[in-house]
Motif scaffolding. Sequence first.
Motif, mmCIF file in Angstrom:
data_model
loop_
_atom_site.group_PDB
_atom_site.id
_atom_site.type_symbol
_atom_site.label_atom_id
_atom_site.label_comp_id
_atom_site.label_asym_id
_atom_site.label_seq_id
_atom_site.Cartn_x
_atom_site.Cartn_y
_atom_site.Cartn_z
ATOM 1 N N UNK A 145 49.896 29.418 31.593
ATOM 2 C CA UNK A 145 48.974 30.415 31.064
ATOM 3 C C UNK A 145 48.272 31.229 32.129
ATOM 4 N N UNK A 146 48.453 30.858 33.400
ATOM 5 C CA UNK A 146 47.832 31.612 34.484
ATOM 6 C C UNK A 146 48.350 33.023 34.604
ATOM 7 N N UNK A 147 49.425 33.349 33.884
ATOM 8 C CA UNK A 147 49.980 34.703 33.899
ATOM 9 C C UNK A 147 48.935 35.725 33.454
ATOM 10 N N UNK A 148 47.971 35.280 32.647
ATOM 11 C CA UNK A 148 46.874 36.155 32.205
ATOM 12 C C UNK A 148 46.156 36.755 33.410
ATOM 13 N N UNK A 149 45.849 35.905 34.388
ATOM 14 C CA UNK A 149 45.108 36.351 35.564
ATOM 15 C C UNK A 149 45.967 37.216 36.476
ATOM 16 N N UNK A 150 47.258 36.866 36.589
ATOM 17 C CA UNK A 150 48.157 37.647 37.436
ATOM 18 C C UNK A 150 48.275 39.080 36.924
ATOM 19 N N UNK A 151 48.448 39.221 35.615
ATOM 20 C CA UNK A 151 48.585 40.546 35.006
ATOM 21 C C UNK A 151 47.315 41.367 35.214
ATOM 22 N N UNK A 152 46.201 40.755 34.952
ATOM 23 C CA UNK A 152 44.927 41.461 35.064
ATOM 24 C C UNK A 152 44.631 41.879 36.501
ATOM 25 N N UNK A 153 44.856 40.968 37.433
ATOM 26 C CA UNK A 153 44.474 41.217 38.812
ATOM 27 C C UNK A 153 45.463 42.118 39.549
ATOM 28 N N UNK A 154 46.771 41.918 39.318
ATOM 29 C CA UNK A 154 47.774 42.649 40.077
ATOM 30 C C UNK A 154 48.129 43.997 39.455
ATOM 31 N N UNK A 155 47.991 44.124 38.147
ATOM 32 C CA UNK A 155 48.329 45.383 37.484
ATOM 33 C C UNK A 155 47.100 46.161 37.024
ATOM 34 N N UNK A 156 45.946 45.517 37.095
ATOM 35 C CA UNK A 156 44.687 46.135 36.675
ATOM 36 C C UNK A 156 44.747 46.593 35.210
ATOM 37 N N UNK A 157 45.392 45.776 34.378
ATOM 38 C CA UNK A 157 45.460 46.045 32.939
ATOM 39 C C UNK A 157 44.830 44.849 32.220
ATOM 40 N N UNK A 158 43.840 45.063 31.377
ATOM 41 C CA UNK A 158 43.207 43.936 30.691
ATOM 42 C C UNK A 158 44.074 43.353 29.581
ATOM 43 N N UNK A 159 43.954 42.065 29.376
ATOM 44 C CA UNK A 159 44.600 41.407 28.239
ATOM 45 C C UNK A 159 43.674 41.581 27.047
ATOM 46 N N UNK A 160 44.142 42.282 26.018
ATOM 47 C CA UNK A 160 43.304 42.594 24.864
ATOM 48 C C UNK A 160 43.385 41.523 23.775
#
Length: 416
Positions: free
Chosen positions: A363-378
């Motif tokens: 589930x850590x993919x949530x943080x990778x997406x947010x931090x590396x792509x600067x797109x929030x998980x809605x």
Amino acid sequence: MSFFKKLKEKFVKGPEEEEEKRDENAEEEEKEVEAEADGDHPLDGETEVIDDGESDEAESKGSPVEEAPAEDEEEQVQVFEESSRVEATEEEEEEETIASKFKKGLSKTRNSFSSKINDLVARYRTVDEDFFEELEEVLISADVGVTTVMEMIEELEMEVKRRNIQDPQKVKEVISEKLVEIYYGDDDAGDIEGLVENPDGLTIYLFVGVNGVGKTTTIGKLAHRLKSEGKNVTLAAGDTFRAGAIEQLEEWGKRVGVNVTKHSEGSDPAAVIYDGIQSAKSRQADVLICDTAGRLQNKVNLMNELSKVKRVIEREAPGAPHEVLLVLDATTGQNAMSQAKTFSEATDVSGIVLSKLDGTAKGGIVLAIRNELDIPVKLVGLGEKVTDLETFDAHAFVYGLFADMIEDYEDEEKTS
């Protein structure tokens, strides 16, 4: 106040709170019984109306737009509505909170992540360089992402030195705190949590994503959620190339009780979305949710297609789409990152929907997406039920990861 204590006070109910909640429920039940006895039940004299789109049938005559038929499925819709009410009642009895849903949905990630953290802490008597190297491996194994992990480890080392922490047990709390800080960054929680709505009329959400990630199912769940909030919702079946995609969205429309604008298989997706907007306006809908194709193997054509759809939406509804939501399958891990990068190039993705988060230990993919792509998980999918689609909350997410540690947490003054 320590971070674990803050999370515990926010998400964990004590015995007194549980008793108070039970008393409130008992009072409500007693009032309902009294109201029924007095012949003053809130539903007396009212007729339950199932919105199957029949009243709007005349509007679509003479139009190339086909609306999902509802009159022949009335009995099925009624059965679904009844089962939905039963399901809702059962969920009310279980009193599921957002925290309990995240705890349950992240059980696989937590069992893997927490056990590795606890094992690491148990093997070290002091916090040294070797400790951080092994912690780095644990975070990477949870798919937090190499770039995010390196940043986090650097911040953790600085924080540990600043607080002069020697006991590895105390590092667990710092890790949870840094996970939240990394997710939000410099943004306010209110700016990146929840879906943007149009206060002046029709809200349009455009869904994108490759085939097989749970896009259509997510649309159905969101339609159910919005309708349960009292909104008038309609769908547009813009995925005209995948076999069965239109029928699948139609079925969701029938189950949820919302209208679906469709064309025949192979039609121009942009034309479907155009007609969907016109239909939504004529019905005075609050929300239009648009499905799109996801043929990533035909990358150039797909991206041109999505760009065309977006231009049609912008032309017919200035200011829309209000969200471009990319659906990613959380179980695919780092592959989801490459999908996010590809779709971000074609259209301005404003938010991520992570489906099947309950089915992965990464589930850590949530943080990778947010931090590396600067797109929030809605939004996140935390189960298979129609109600298992939740607005993402970083604090609830971290609580889900550390729930066992947090719930066992005792005030330092009690243990000192």
